[in-house]
Design an enzyme around this catalytic site. Structure first.
Site, PDB file in Angstrom:
ATOM      1  N   GLU A 143       8.480  23.424  18.053  1.00 56.21           N
ATOM      2  CA  GLU A 143       8.127  22.783  16.785  1.00 56.21           C
ATOM      3  C   GLU A 143       6.827  22.024  16.947  1.00 56.21           C
ATOM      4  O   GLU A 143       6.477  21.571  18.041  1.00 56.21           O
ATOM      5  CB  GLU A 143       9.252  21.872  16.284  1.00 56.21           C
ATOM      6  CG  GLU A 143       9.558  20.658  17.133  1.00 56.21           C
ATOM      7  CD  GLU A 143       8.793  19.405  16.723  1.00 56.21           C
ATOM      8  OE1 GLU A 143       8.010  19.445  15.752  1.00 56.21           O
ATOM      9  OE2 GLU A 143       8.959  18.388  17.404  1.00 56.21           O
ATOM     10  N   SER A 217       1.814  15.168  22.936  1.00 55.47           N
ATOM     11  CA  SER A 217       1.685  14.316  21.753  1.00 55.47           C
ATOM     12  C   SER A 217       0.341  13.620  21.792  1.00 55.47           C
ATOM     13  O   SER A 217       0.058  12.840  22.714  1.00 55.47           O
ATOM     14  CB  SER A 217       2.820  13.285  21.734  1.00 55.47           C
ATOM     15  OG  SER A 217       2.734  12.443  20.609  1.00 55.47           O
ATOM     16  N   HIS A 297       8.592   2.632  23.722  1.00 62.85           N
ATOM     17  CA  HIS A 297       8.277   3.466  22.567  1.00 62.85           C
ATOM     18  C   HIS A 297       8.460   2.702  21.262  1.00 62.85           C
ATOM     19  O   HIS A 297       7.700   2.908  20.310  1.00 62.85           O
ATOM     20  CB  HIS A 297       9.116   4.738  22.533  1.00 62.85           C
ATOM     21  CG  HIS A 297       8.639   5.705  21.487  1.00 62.85           C
ATOM     22  ND1 HIS A 297       9.161   5.751  20.216  1.00 62.85           N
ATOM     23  CD2 HIS A 297       7.640   6.627  21.514  1.00 62.85           C
ATOM     24  CE1 HIS A 297       8.526   6.674  19.507  1.00 62.85           C
ATOM     25  NE2 HIS A 297       7.607   7.218  20.268  1.00 62.85           N
ATOM     26  N   PHE A 304       1.954   0.868  15.499  1.00 67.60           N
ATOM     27  CA  PHE A 304       1.336   1.832  14.593  1.00 67.60           C
ATOM     28  C   PHE A 304       1.695   1.513  13.142  1.00 67.60           C
ATOM     29  O   PHE A 304       0.821   1.514  12.261  1.00 67.60           O
ATOM     30  CB  PHE A 304       1.780   3.244  14.941  1.00 67.60           C
ATOM     31  CG  PHE A 304       1.291   4.290  13.981  1.00 67.60           C
ATOM     32  CD1 PHE A 304      -0.046   4.651  13.947  1.00 67.60           C
ATOM     33  CD2 PHE A 304       2.159   4.898  13.087  1.00 67.60           C
ATOM     34  CE1 PHE A 304      -0.509   5.603  13.044  1.00 67.60           C
ATOM     35  CE2 PHE A 304       1.712   5.846  12.185  1.00 67.60           C
ATOM     36  CZ  PHE A 304       0.374   6.201  12.166  1.00 67.60           C
ATOM     37  N   HIS A 321       1.807  16.594  17.529  1.00 65.91           N
ATOM     38  CA  HIS A 321       2.554  16.911  18.740  1.00 65.91           C
ATOM     39  C   HIS A 321       3.104  18.327  18.677  1.00 65.91           C
ATOM     40  O   HIS A 321       3.205  18.935  17.611  1.00 65.91           O
ATOM     41  CB  HIS A 321       3.649  15.875  19.037  1.00 65.91           C
ATOM     42  CG  HIS A 321       4.921  16.045  18.267  1.00 65.91           C
ATOM     43  ND1 HIS A 321       5.619  14.987  17.737  1.00 65.91           N
ATOM     44  CD2 HIS A 321       5.675  17.140  17.957  1.00 65.91           C
ATOM     45  CE1 HIS A 321       6.725  15.420  17.147  1.00 65.91           C
ATOM     46  NE2 HIS A 321       6.771  16.726  17.271  1.00 65.91           N
TER      47      HIS A 321
END
Length: 349
Positions: A143, A217, A297, A304, A321
C-alpha cells in the site's frame, strides 16, 4: 472519495476495517495506481558501507556505487532509481542505490548480467562492506499513501499513476492495514524466525520469515518556505530524528529489526530536499503498536498536527509512504564484508 484498494483487488471482507463506512478523513490523501492485475514487484536496496573518517574507503565506496547506478539503467534495469545515504547504528556511513522493477523476471534478468561484477567488488576492497536487500512484495501486500496528488515518490514513480479521487482509509490508527488488499481476508501475522547462513568467509545470507513488514516513509520540503520552514526545521524534523534514532538504536526490543533515517542525494539528477525513514519489522502488528502507542511516534504525530493547526492547514510539506508485508521467499538478504548490526543481520550475531 474512493477506497485505497484498487477495484480489481477488492473482495468480500472477512476481517473488519477500523472505520465505519461513512468515515470522513480529516484531510485529503491519495494512493498510487498502475497495476491492472496481481503482480510481484521488486524493491532493491544496494548498499556500500565504510567508516566515515577513512577517506580512501569513501572514495572506493563512491566509485562502486557510481558504477552500480549506471548498471541499474542497462538492459532490464530498474524503472526508478534513487540514491540516499545514512549513518547506521554502528557509526558507519552507508550510501545506497534504491531501485524499483515492475516485474520480478526483469530484475532476475538484470541480476544475471551483473552478479559477477557485484561479487568482484566485495573481494577487491578490504574495509568496505556491500549488501543487497531485495524485497518482492505482491500487489495484494503493498500500500502507498501520498499527501499531495501531483508528485509521486518511490514505488509510485514506477507505477506512474494515482487514485482518481482522494481515498477513505487514512487519518486514523489502523488505516495502514486497511489499505492493504490482503487485509480484507488475512491477519498478516508473522511466523517463523530469521536464520543466519555463512556462505563463504565474510559473506552471510539471512533467511527471513513470513510476515516481515517493510516501510519507507518520507518527507519532501522542497516547496516549504517562511514560517513553515522554521517550524519544520525547529520542531518537526528534530522530533522525527529522535524517533528515527530510537528505532535505529533500540528498535529490536519492540520488533524493529533495523531503521535507517536516510537523506536522498541530489547528485546525478536526484531530487533535493527529501528524506525518509526505512525500516523492517517482525510484522505489521509491531509497527502498528509503535505508531499508535510509543511516545516517540506520538510526539512526531503530535508535533505535526500542532504545526498544521498553527498554519491553519495551509502546508507545503509533502509526505508519503509505502508499506509492504513480505512472504519468507520474497526477501533476498545478502551481506558481504558488513558489520554484524547491518540490516537484517542486526540481532542475529
Amino acid at each position: 472519495m474512493e477506497s485505497a484498494i484498487a477495484p480489481h483487488l477488492r473482495c468480500p471482507r472477512t476481517r473488519e476495517r477500523r472505520h465505519a463506512d461513512d468515515f470522513q478523513p480529516p484531510f485529503p490523501a491519495w494512493t498510487a495506481r498502475g497495476l491492472s492485475e496481481e503482480e510481484e514487484l521488486v524493491m532493491g536496496y544496494f548498499g556500500v558501507q565504510w567508516r566515515g573518517e577513512i577517506t580512501a574507503d569513501a572514495l572506493r565506496a563512491t566509485r562502486i556505487l557510481d558504477d552500480l547506478m549506471q548498471r541499474l539503467k542497462e538492459g532490464d534495469g530498474a524503472s526508478n532509481i534513487e540514491r540516499a545515504s545514512f549513518i547506521d547504528n554502528a557509526g558507519y556511513r552507508n550510501d545506497v542505490a534504491i531501485a524499483y522493477w515492475p516485474r520480478a523476471h526483469d530484475h532476475v534478468s538484470w541480476w544475471r548480467h551483473h552478479a559477477g561484477w557485484w561479487n568482484e567488488q566485495a573481494r577487491e576492497w578490504a574495509g568496505i562492506g556491500i549488501y543487497r536487500e531485495i524485497f518482492l512484495p505482491r500487489s495484494t501486500h503493498l500500500e502507498t499513501l501520498f499527501s499531495a496528488s501531483d508528485r509521486l515518490e518511490g514505488i509510485g514513480v514506477m507505477l506512474g499513476g494515482r487514485s482518481d479521487d482522494t481515498i477513505q482509509e487514512h487519518g486514523y490508527w489502523g488505516g495502514m492495514r486497511d489499505r492493504l488488499p490482503a487485509s480484507q481476508t488475512r491477519s498478516l501475522q508473522a511466523y517463523g524466525e530469521r536464520r543466519l547462513i555463512d556462505i563463504e568467509p565474510g559473506r552471510r545470507l539471512v533467511f527471513s520469515h513470513e510476515g516481515v513488514a517493510l516501510i519507507r516513509s518520507g518527507q519532501d520540503w522542497s516547496d516549504v518556505t517562511g514560517e513553515e520552514m522554521t517550524l519544520y526545521r525547529d520542531r518537526i524534523e528534530p522530533t522525527l530524528r529522535t524517533g528515527m534514532d530510537f528505532l535505529r538504536d533500540e528498535g529490536l526490543e519492540i520488533g524493529c529489526y533495523f531503521n535507517r533515517y536516510m537523506r536522498v542525494s541530489a547528485e546525478s539528477g536526484g531530487k533535493p530536499c527529501r528524506s525518509f525513514g526505512m525500516s523492517a519489522w517482525r510484522d505489521l502488528a509491531a509497527m502498528e503498536h509503535w505508531a499508535e502507542h510509543h511516545p516517540t511516534h506520538k510526539a512526531i504525530f503530535g508535533d505535526f498536527l500542532q504545526v498544521v493547526q498553527t498554519l491553519q492547514g495551509k502546508i507545503s510539506l509533502r509526505l508519503f509512504h509505502e508499506v509492504a508485508v513480505l512472504h519468507s521467499d520474497a526477501q533476498i538478504l545478502d551481506y558481504i564484508g558488513c558489520h554484524d548490526r547491518t540490516g537484517m543481520l542486526n540481532g542475529l550475531v
